[in-house]
Write a protein that holds these residues in place. Structure first.
Motif, mmCIF file in Angstrom:
data_model
loop_
_atom_site.group_PDB
_atom_site.id
_atom_site.type_symbol
_atom_site.label_atom_id
_atom_site.label_comp_id
_atom_site.label_asym_id
_atom_site.label_seq_id
_atom_site.Cartn_x
_atom_site.Cartn_y
_atom_site.Cartn_z
ATOM 1 N N PRO A 168 46.809 54.893 -18.470
ATOM 2 C CA PRO A 168 45.952 55.604 -17.518
ATOM 3 C C PRO A 168 44.498 55.554 -17.980
ATOM 4 O O PRO A 168 44.210 55.758 -19.162
ATOM 5 C CB PRO A 168 46.474 57.051 -17.551
ATOM 6 N N GLY A 169 43.607 55.276 -17.044
ATOM 7 C CA GLY A 169 42.180 55.258 -17.366
ATOM 8 C C GLY A 169 41.371 55.207 -16.098
ATOM 9 O O GLY A 169 41.782 54.540 -15.132
ATOM 10 N N PRO A 170 40.222 55.906 -16.056
ATOM 11 C CA PRO A 170 39.408 55.924 -14.826
ATOM 12 C C PRO A 170 38.866 54.536 -14.484
ATOM 13 O O PRO A 170 38.430 54.316 -13.357
ATOM 14 C CB PRO A 170 38.288 56.920 -15.145
ATOM 15 N N VAL A 208 44.519 56.831 -11.212
ATOM 16 C CA VAL A 208 45.134 57.550 -10.087
ATOM 17 C C VAL A 208 44.091 58.032 -9.081
ATOM 18 O O VAL A 208 44.452 58.579 -8.040
ATOM 19 C CB VAL A 208 46.020 58.732 -10.552
ATOM 20 N N GLY A 209 42.812 57.846 -9.363
ATOM 21 C CA GLY A 209 41.781 58.265 -8.416
ATOM 22 C C GLY A 209 40.415 58.259 -9.068
ATOM 23 O O GLY A 209 40.301 58.201 -10.299
ATOM 24 N N ASP A 210 39.381 58.321 -8.230
ATOM 25 C CA ASP A 210 38.015 58.198 -8.734
ATOM 26 C C ASP A 210 37.461 59.540 -9.191
ATOM 27 O O ASP A 210 36.587 60.132 -8.541
ATOM 28 C CB ASP A 210 37.111 57.562 -7.661
ATOM 29 N N TYR A 211 38.013 60.030 -10.285
ATOM 30 C CA TYR A 211 37.545 61.237 -10.955
ATOM 31 C C TYR A 211 37.973 61.090 -12.398
ATOM 32 O O TYR A 211 38.843 60.283 -12.719
ATOM 33 C CB TYR A 211 38.156 62.501 -10.335
ATOM 34 N N VAL A 212 37.332 61.872 -13.284
ATOM 35 C CA VAL A 212 37.636 61.754 -14.710
ATOM 36 C C VAL A 212 38.459 62.953 -15.157
ATOM 37 O O VAL A 212 38.081 64.106 -14.929
ATOM 38 C CB VAL A 212 36.339 61.640 -15.540
ATOM 39 N N LEU A 213 39.606 62.670 -15.751
ATOM 40 C CA LEU A 213 40.484 63.700 -16.295
ATOM 41 C C LEU A 213 40.175 63.882 -17.782
ATOM 42 O O LEU A 213 39.434 63.102 -18.368
ATOM 43 C CB LEU A 213 41.947 63.289 -16.109
ATOM 44 N N GLY A 214 40.763 64.905 -18.379
ATOM 45 C CA GLY A 214 40.564 65.145 -19.809
ATOM 46 C C GLY A 214 41.371 64.203 -20.671
ATOM 47 O O GLY A 214 41.112 64.060 -21.872
ATOM 48 N N GLY A 215 42.353 63.545 -20.065
ATOM 49 C CA GLY A 215 43.204 62.615 -20.794
ATOM 50 C C GLY A 215 44.189 61.977 -19.848
ATOM 51 O O GLY A 215 44.227 62.311 -18.659
ATOM 52 N N GLY A 216 44.995 61.066 -20.351
ATOM 53 C CA GLY A 216 45.896 60.307 -19.488
ATOM 54 C C GLY A 216 47.167 61.038 -19.095
ATOM 55 O O GLY A 216 47.915 60.542 -18.239
ATOM 56 N N GLU A 217 47.426 62.229 -19.677
ATOM 57 C CA GLU A 217 48.723 62.880 -19.461
ATOM 58 C C GLU A 217 48.988 63.233 -17.997
ATOM 59 O O GLU A 217 50.088 62.976 -17.482
ATOM 60 C CB GLU A 217 48.831 64.148 -20.332
HETATM 61 C C1 JA8 Z 1 41.164 59.779 -17.520
HETATM 62 BR BR1 JA8 Z 1 40.198 60.405 -21.495
HETATM 63 C C2 JA8 Z 1 41.060 59.860 -19.889
HETATM 64 C C3 JA8 Z 1 42.231 59.131 -19.996
HETATM 65 C C4 JA8 Z 1 42.865 58.711 -18.850
HETATM 66 C C5 JA8 Z 1 42.338 59.042 -17.626
HETATM 67 S S1 JA8 Z 1 42.896 58.631 -16.043
HETATM 68 C C6 JA8 Z 1 41.559 59.460 -15.315
HETATM 69 N N1 JA8 Z 1 41.363 59.534 -13.959
HETATM 70 N N2 JA8 Z 1 40.765 60.001 -16.205
HETATM 71 C C7 JA8 Z 1 40.518 60.198 -18.680
#
Ligand code: JA8
Length: 265
Positions: free
Chosen positions: A88-90, A138-147
């Motif tokens: 997972p990654g933005p 999974v979408g155009d936003y940044v999560l704190g991690g891939g979980e």
């Molecule tokens: C992130 Br850090 C990190 C890791 C995976 C993902 S997938 C997503 N939309 N943001 C941020």
């Protein structure tokens, strides 16, 4: 299907013990393991991150624990078996329902959940030398991690594995399966807080109900997801579909309704 998820926060994946996926695991339809990346460190602080070469904000995941985790993963399978690794990654390719269908027929998937500013790029190169690898967003936003992204993908994929959803019919009539959003649904009571049900749904006229639902899907998709209307193939639209879309002014259709009042808002 076998699934392996690597994370520094294995508890973040605990929703996978519940509901549909929890039941599928109990029934042996899905063999899902969550691994703590820190189990692949050797220093007393179980360090997984370090500062970025070239400077900049934040920390980067060190390659060594990931290298050991991938070696453990490969060694854990049947001889010759290779997992498809999803990272997972933005910055990845967009995860879609079509991709969920493709992945649902694969025998073995693994997820590498990054944190901080990401995983040392050499880990992706090293993994690519051993197995198919896809960086997925999974979408155009940044999560704190891939979980949470891994949770999203595992849920979308696992429910497509034969036997996980009892009624196969419930997989057929779904949003994103045929390029239109779903129609609105209603249940009892027939009058709730002064709000009724569209008369047609109480009429017993199955053809009229089907047509009403199709109109609602077209209207809802035009309003909420004009990008999906753009991707529709005109050849898949009947005369009434074209009338509805022409009335909404959202698709190039030569067939305009003879009576515009025939298309309700
Ligand atoms: C992130 Br850090 C990190 C890791 C995976 C993902 S997938 C997503 N939309 N943001 C941020």
């Amino acid at each position: 299907m076998r699934l392996d998820i690597f994370s520094i926060f294995p508890e973040y994946l605990s929703p996978l013990d519940l509901s549909l996926i929890g039941k599928a695991r109990q029934e042996g339809l899905i063999d899902l393991s969550v691994h703590d990346l820190r189990d692949f460190t050797h220093d007393r602080h179980r360090t997984v991150d370090d500062t970025p070469y070239g400077g900049g904000a934040g920390m980067v995941m060190r390659p060594e624990p990931w290298g050991e985790a991938l070696a453990h993963l490969m060694a854990s399978g049947e001889p010759g078996a290779v997992p498809h690794l999803l990272i997972p990654g933005p910055g990845g390719v967009r995860f879609t329902q079509a991709m969920a269908h493709e992945l649902a027929v694969e025998p073995w998937l693994a997820f590498a959940c990054g944190r901080y500013e990401g995983i040392d790029e050499r880990v992706i190169e090293e993994a690519e030398a051993m197995m198919p690898v896809t960086v997925v967003s999974v979408g155009d936003y940044v999560l704190g991690g891939g979980e949470v992204a891994a949770l999203v993908m595992v849920e979308a994929i696992a429910r497509l594995v034969p036997g996980v959803i009892g009624n196969a019919d419930s997989l057929v009539e779904e949003s994103h399966e045929d390029g239109l959003l779903e129609y609105p649904v209603y249940t009892k009571p027939p009058l709730w807080r002064g709000r009724g049900i569209p008369d047609v749904l109480l009429s017993g006229h199955h053809a009229q109900i089907a047509r009403w639902r199709r109109d609602e899907r077209l209207k809802r998709t035009a309003l909420r997801r004009p990008d999906m209307i753009e991707r529709l193939d005109l050849a898949d639209l009947d005369t009434r579909d074209r009338e509805v879309l022409a009335h909404l002014g959202l698709k190039d259709v030569d067939q305009f309704p003879a009576d515009p009042s025939a298309v309700a808002d």
